[in-house]
Scaffold this active site. Structure first.
Site, PDB file in Angstrom:
ATOM      1  CG  HIS A   1      36.580  71.845  36.203  1.00  0.00           C
ATOM      2  ND1 HIS A   1      35.754  72.878  36.576  1.00  0.00           N
ATOM      3  CD2 HIS A   1      36.311  71.601  34.891  1.00  0.00           C
ATOM      4  CE1 HIS A   1      35.013  73.245  35.545  1.00  0.00           C
ATOM      5  NE2 HIS A   1      35.334  72.496  34.502  1.00  0.00           N
TER       6      HIS A   1
ATOM      7  CG  ASP B   1      36.964  71.632  30.623  1.00  0.00           C
ATOM      8  OD1 ASP B   1      36.292  71.552  31.668  1.00  0.00           O
ATOM      9  OD2 ASP B   1      36.869  72.579  29.810  1.00  0.00           O
TER      10      ASP B   1
ATOM     11  CG  HIS C   1      37.379  76.275  33.489  1.00  0.00           C
ATOM     12  ND1 HIS C   1      38.215  75.272  33.064  1.00  0.00           N
ATOM     13  CD2 HIS C   1      36.123  75.835  33.228  1.00  0.00           C
ATOM     14  CE1 HIS C   1      37.508  74.281  32.574  1.00  0.00           C
ATOM     15  NE2 HIS C   1      36.218  74.590  32.679  1.00  0.00           N
TER      16      HIS C   1
ATOM     17  NE  ARG D   1      33.842  71.834  27.413  1.00  0.00           N
ATOM     18  CZ  ARG D   1      34.004  71.094  28.508  1.00  0.00           C
ATOM     19  NH1 ARG D   1      33.809  71.627  29.711  1.00  0.00           N
ATOM     20  NH2 ARG D   1      34.336  69.828  28.420  1.00  0.00           N
TER      21      ARG D   1
END
Ligand code: SIN
Length: 294
Positions: free
Chosen positions: A99, A101, A255, A270
């Protein structure tokens, strides 16, 4: 004069950077060097960092405003910081599929900064795939076709009440998406606003169809792209160490967090960098319904 040492880790993308402590305040020249490396290598890595949540927020803000995830709760004191935790008893992991983000937002994030807090003894690597390399490997005829298309992105498959993340709620504190999640249109081929290079901008988690095409009509071409875009030649793999930081460019990189450490704990934090309001290109607009039925 540069203090950064930059070492590529694979052919298509990825470089490790040493000679910088991300917890320290840095002048604009150092930040500009890091940003240039981020744009050039698409994902950059730093080892042996020790960032508090506030320091990770401070570092992230040097690159743009930070995103507050609409469906995943952040830390109580730092809502911009998402804790990505897989407990030993969890079966599924967050990010365990290819995907980019936040492509489901009207103005998607430019980058994500992931910090390793606690790692399994083995496994838990993250894979990255360059969507610039994926675009450049296509034939001129296919590139010309894709250049004309837009695609519809939605968080529904992942974050709606019945979505994949429903299974991860305990570990991730995923909040219920209220009602229908929005759909937004982005070009299938994005011209990177900083490098000028073209990248494919569709992904299996959030891209649901081409604009004006039904899901059924879109599926064969999307399936081809999803398969093509993860070709080994376009990838790199990062073996985490405690304290490591990865900073990837969501505009040109997919990623995938590997889920190969059953019975062990993995804890990451994150922050996600949004574009500056002044730099948002006219790429995003509310999705129109497909003209043909699914
Ligand atoms: C993510 O998709 O942001 C998480 C990646 C990882 O945990 O390696």
């Amino acid at each position: 004069m540069s203090h950064l040492k930059i070492q590529k880790i694979a052919g298509a993308l990825g470089a490790e950077i040493s000679g910088v402590d991300l917890a320290e305040p840095h002048d604009d020249a150092v930040i500009a060097e890091i940003r240039a490396a981020f744009v050039e290598h698409q994902v950059i890595f730093f080892r042996d960092q020790a960032l508090s949540p506030a320091q990770q927020v401070g570092f992230g803000r040097r690159f743009g405003p930070l995103n507050i995830h609409p469906y995943v709760a952040g830390m109580a004191d730092h809502p911009e910081v998402m804790e990505i935790i897989k407990e030993p008893s969890d079966k599924t992991n967050f990010g365990g599929g290819w995907h980019s983000d936040m492509s489901f937002l009207e103005t998607p994030a430019i980058g994500s900064i992931l910090h390793a807090i606690d790692l399994p003894d083995w496994g838990g690597d993250t894979l990255f795939a360059s969507q610039i390399a994926a675009y450049e490997a296509l034939t001129p005829a296919m590139r010309a076709t894709l250049d004309t298309l837009n695609a519809v992105h939605s968080a529904g498959r992942e974050y709606s009440a019945t979505g994949h993340s429903a299974q991860k709620r305990a570990a991730m504190k995923v909040v219920e998406a209220e009602g229908a999640v929005g759909e937004f249109i982005h070009p299938v081929v994005l011209t990177h606003p900083e490098s000028g290079r073209k990248a494919l901008y569709v992904n299996p988690a959030f891209t649901v169809r081409f604009e004006g095409w039904s899901r059924r009509e879109s599926k064969p071409l999307l399936d081809f792209l999803f398969d093509h875009c993860r070709s080994e030649a376009f990838t790199c793999r990062f073996r985490w160490s405690r304290g490591a930081v990865a900073f990837w460019d969501n505009r040109s990189v997919w990623h995938y967090a590997l889920n190969d450490y059953p019975g062990q704990r993995r804890h990451m934090r994150r922050v996600t960098v949004d574009p500056l309001p002044s730099s948002i290109p006219d790429l995003a607009r509310a999705a129109q319904p497909a003209t043909a039925k699914d």
